[in-house]
Scaffold this motif. Structure first.
Motif, PDB file in Angstrom:
ATOM      1  N   SER A  97     151.175  65.078 127.457  1.00 12.82           N
ATOM      2  CA  SER A  97     152.292  64.337 128.053  1.00 12.82           C
ATOM      3  C   SER A  97     153.075  63.528 127.025  1.00 12.82           C
ATOM      4  O   SER A  97     154.302  63.464 127.085  1.00 12.82           O
ATOM      5  N   ARG A  98     152.386  62.891 126.100  1.00 12.86           N
ATOM      6  CA  ARG A  98     153.095  62.063 125.116  1.00 12.86           C
ATOM      7  C   ARG A  98     154.001  62.919 124.234  1.00 12.86           C
ATOM      8  O   ARG A  98     155.149  62.562 123.972  1.00 12.86           O
ATOM      9  N   THR A 102     158.060  62.610 124.430  1.00 21.27           N
ATOM     10  CA  THR A 102     158.730  62.257 123.173  1.00 21.27           C
ATOM     11  C   THR A 102     159.798  63.291 122.827  1.00 21.27           C
ATOM     12  O   THR A 102     160.910  62.941 122.411  1.00 21.27           O
ATOM     13  N   GLU A 133     149.414  56.966 132.741  1.00 19.39           N
ATOM     14  CA  GLU A 133     149.727  57.540 131.433  1.00 19.39           C
ATOM     15  C   GLU A 133     151.235  57.551 131.193  1.00 19.39           C
ATOM     16  O   GLU A 133     151.703  57.191 130.103  1.00 19.39           O
ATOM     17  N   THR A 134     151.980  57.936 132.206  1.00 22.67           N
ATOM     18  CA  THR A 134     153.443  57.959 132.089  1.00 22.67           C
ATOM     19  C   THR A 134     153.988  56.575 131.788  1.00 22.67           C
ATOM     20  O   THR A 134     154.843  56.386 130.905  1.00 22.67           O
ATOM     21  N   ILE A 137     153.388  55.501 128.187  1.00 24.29           N
ATOM     22  CA  ILE A 137     154.275  56.183 127.241  1.00 24.29           C
ATOM     23  C   ILE A 137     155.680  55.591 127.302  1.00 24.29           C
ATOM     24  O   ILE A 137     156.293  55.289 126.270  1.00 24.29           O
ATOM     25  N   ASP A 140     155.906  52.277 125.670  1.00 23.18           N
ATOM     26  CA  ASP A 140     155.968  52.386 124.207  1.00 23.18           C
ATOM     27  C   ASP A 140     157.396  52.704 123.753  1.00 23.18           C
ATOM     28  O   ASP A 140     157.862  52.189 122.726  1.00 23.18           O
TER      29      ASP A 140
END
Length: 323
Positions: A97-98, A102, A133-134, A137, A140
């Motif tokens: 996912s990351r 990205t 998790e989303t 991310i 960030d």
């Protein structure tokens, strides 16, 4: 032009939807405008006080983002423009996912020719990636200065509530806006989503504000989009008979106020939400949207427009998600 806040962003009460801009040979729509025509509308919107623009990586294979970014670059004053774009959740688990998010963000930044996106929106609920998790991310990305605020589109109220509860518990940025399907002839967002957003201070920026032109045209009147937009027909064709009385009442009030049907429809919606997304493929569409901010309907008139509404089944992305 009147302005409002979405999170920390000062946006115009009208958001110019850019789904009508892009290479007509790429993507699902055959009626989109080439660059020079798109630029004229974008410039006209900016000069009319509209500072809020909504696009997506999915619109015409990214060419909508390219056109918007190129036009704003030519216009200058990026700092005065609020850009919202949407990423499509991944369709398989072949990439983490990351890495996927990205790549989506960096590709949108490149197409938009900008260092940051003001409002980054999840285009629909991601059933493959845990929301925790989303949010980590996206948080960030905010810390990196690549995005300022986050929003979501095409989700249920319980999903938005769950996400923002988790964000609050973990000290992360929550979703400040939701972009759902909401207009005079499709008001299912009023069941739970609108009440939740009103209570929690989440901004609603609905799409299909004019029901893909149905709330802007007299019964029987047509257009290229009405004839060619098969996706929109799939959303509205089945309920056209029950929606007709509402459209006729819009027509009646427009005649009474000596304004267009679009102005009546948008004025009603603006009394309910922060900033509806209004598409434009002609300069006059921008002018009409701006004029709508000046029209104030009475409570009796709003009730008159709402009275004939009957419950609708979910359509489009939300119908798929409900299964």
């Amino acid at each position: 032009m009147k302005y409002t806040l979405i999170g920390t962003l000062k946006v115009s009460q009208i958001c110019l939807g850019c789904m009508g801009f892009g290479d007509a040979s790429q993507g699902m729509h055959s009626w989109t405008l080439p660059y020079e025509d798109s630029k004229k509308i974008i410039f006209h919107a900016l000069e009319s006080g509209i500072n809020f623009f909504d696009t997506a990586m999915a619109y015409q294979s990214g060419t909508s983002e390219e056109y918007l970014g190129r036009a704003i670059k030519e216009y200058g004053h990026r700092e005065d423009v609020i850009i919202a774009t949407k990423y499509t959740p991944k369709s398989d688990d072949s990439i983490d996912s990351r890495t996927y998010l990205t790549e989506c963000l960096n590709n949108s930044l490149r197409r938009l020719q900008t260092d940051y996106i003001d409002l980054y929106i999840m285009h629909m609920w991601d059933y493959r990636t845990p929301i925790e998790e989303t949010l980590e991310i996206l948080n960030d990305f905010i810390k990196e200065g690549k995005i300022k605020e986050i929003g979501i589109s095409n989700c249920f109220a319980y999903q938005l509530a769950t996400a923002n509860t988790i964000a609050k518990e973990r000290g992360l940025q929550g979703f400040v806006s939701v972009q759902g399907h909401y207009n005079l002839i499709f008001r299912e967002e009023e069941r739970e989503m609108k009440r939740y957003c009103d209570e929690e201070g989440i901004s609603m920026t609905p799409y299909s504000a004019l029901a893909s032109g149905r709330l802007a045209k007299h019964p029987g009147e047509t257009s290229q989009r009405l004839e060619q937009d098969t996706f929109a027909r799939g959303k509205y064709e089945a309920s056209k008979d029950q929606d007709l009385e509402i459209i006729q009442r819009v027509e009646e009030l427009a005649s009474k106020h000596h304004v267009s049907m679009s102005e009546v429809s948008l004025s009603w919606l603006m009394s309910k939400v922060a900033s509806p997304v209004v598409g434009a493929t002609k300069l006059k569409h921008v002018d009409t949207a701006v004029l709508a901010t000046e029209l104030e309907l009475s409570e009796d008139e709003k009730q008159y427009l709402e009275e004939p509404y009957q419950p609708h089944p979910l359509v489009g992305v939300m119908a798929t998600n409900a299964k």
